[in-house]
Design an enzyme around this catalytic site. Structure first.
Site, PDB file in Angstrom:
ATOM      1  N   GLU A 111      -1.165 -15.608 -30.013  1.00 22.62           N
ATOM      2  CA  GLU A 111       0.094 -16.331 -29.796  1.00 22.62           C
ATOM      3  C   GLU A 111      -0.103 -17.842 -29.967  1.00 22.62           C
ATOM      4  O   GLU A 111      -0.355 -18.560 -28.995  1.00 22.62           O
ATOM      5  CB  GLU A 111       0.667 -16.047 -28.404  1.00 22.62           C
ATOM      6  CG  GLU A 111       2.020 -16.728 -28.181  1.00 22.62           C
ATOM      7  CD  GLU A 111       2.563 -16.564 -26.770  1.00 22.62           C
ATOM      8  OE1 GLU A 111       3.712 -16.985 -26.537  1.00 22.62           O
ATOM      9  OE2 GLU A 111       1.850 -16.020 -25.900  1.00 22.62           O
TER      10      GLU A 111
ATOM     11  N   LYS B 107       2.239 -13.299 -32.055  1.00 25.70           N
ATOM     12  CA  LYS B 107       3.431 -13.682 -31.297  1.00 25.70           C
ATOM     13  C   LYS B 107       3.726 -15.133 -31.636  1.00 25.70           C
ATOM     14  O   LYS B 107       2.892 -16.014 -31.391  1.00 25.70           O
ATOM     15  CB  LYS B 107       3.219 -13.499 -29.791  1.00 25.70           C
ATOM     16  CG  LYS B 107       4.464 -13.848 -28.959  1.00 25.70           C
ATOM     17  CD  LYS B 107       4.326 -13.410 -27.502  1.00 25.70           C
ATOM     18  CE  LYS B 107       5.571 -13.796 -26.713  1.00 25.70           C
ATOM     19  NZ  LYS B 107       5.534 -13.273 -25.320  1.00 25.70           N
TER      20      LYS B 107
END
Length: 295
Positions: free
Chosen positions: A176, A213
């Protein structure tokens, strides 16, 4: 690795619920839920209250496999129980929702326009515990504050380096590298990020897969090629500070990108809601986010 869980993550319809607020973000989440800071005296009391909130969400009749593919858990949530069943076990066995674990320990100071992750001491031990508890994968977050090619490369280097350690345990890492949605040069940052992510995929061993992400990009479908790449199990998006309505509107313009919302998922829920009101609000939220994730 659980093949049923992998198949569900690869092809299932729905989105990922992020229930992983840590020590730094939990007070804000509790305030939004209607619990003020003076309602608890220490971290143990704070985490007990947030676990009650998460349990209320997880056990809601609307929190089902129909729209929820997976849930990301905080370490204490993994170590806790729901209805006297270990949380990850409850999610998969009772609801067929794939459990992930947040493993990062927060962010360092900004340098070269980014905030790298702090060191993660005893990561191997944490990963071993996660495997033992039935966790499918992990998530770790770093932040791009503004456009700086050197900094963005450093973020992706760090994410993939730790990702290799996680893959070695048989877990699927969600990498992420969040791009701050308030940055005026975010589109330029996201293009560099895209190129770095694509380049780093070449370093994966045969058969290995990761997830990404990302912030919902300024340029629609920026990550379409990564979504289609067989080395990428799934690409999910955070709401990043957008309201639920705006996040869903932006998400729907990105084909194949699915939600992994936290604050936007629980937006409007209150500790004072009756069971009927709580479940009704959560169902409306889930339905809206799921619809935006189907495009």
């Amino acid at each position: 690795m659980n093949q049923d869980q992998k198949d569900r993550m690869a092809t299932g319809r729905g989105f990922v619920a992020a229930l992983d607020q840590s020590g730094g973000s939990t007070p804000k989440a509790l305030r939004a839920y209607g619990i003020p800071d003076d309602a608890y005296d220490n971290d143990d009391e704070m985490f007990k209250l947030v676990h009650q909130m998460r349990t209320r969400i997880i056990t809601s009749p609307s929190f089902t496999e129909e729209h929820i593919l997976a849930a990301i858990l905080f370490e204490r949530t993994m170590d806790n129980t729901v209805d006297d069943v270990p949380t990850a076990q409850f999610l998969w066995e009772r609801k067929r929702i794939v459990p992930f674990l947040k493993v990062d320990k927060g962010l360092g100071e900004e340098a070269h326009g980014v905030k790298l992750m702090k060191p993660i001491p005893d990561l191997d031990k944490l990963l071993d515990r996660a495997v033992a508890k039935g966790i499918f994968g992990t998530k770790m977050r770093s932040v791009i504050a503004h456009h700086d090619a050197q900094g963005i490369k450093a973020i992706v280097d760090q994410q993939f380096e730790l990702g290799a350690q996680i893959l070695a345990k048989g877990l699927v890492p969600i990498l992420e590298p969040e791009a701050d949605i308030t940055a005026t040069d975010r589109e330029a940052s996201e293009q560099v990020l895209h190129d770095q992510l694509a380049s780093h995929l070449d370093g994966l061993a045969e058969g290995q897969q990761v997830m990404f992400k990302v912030s919902i990009p300024v340029k629609d479908d920026l990550y379409a090629d990564l979504i289609a790449d067989p080395r990428v199990l799934r690409v999910v998006a955070l709401s990043g500070g957008f309201s639920r309505d705006e996040a869903c509107e932006r998400l729907a313009r990105n084909h194949g990108l699915i939600a992994s919302f936290s604050r936007a998922l629980s937006e409007g829920l209150s500790v004072d809601d009756s069971p009927e009101d709580f479940d009704g609000k959560l169902e409306a939220s889930i339905n809206k986010i799921a619809a935006a994730s189907l495009t």
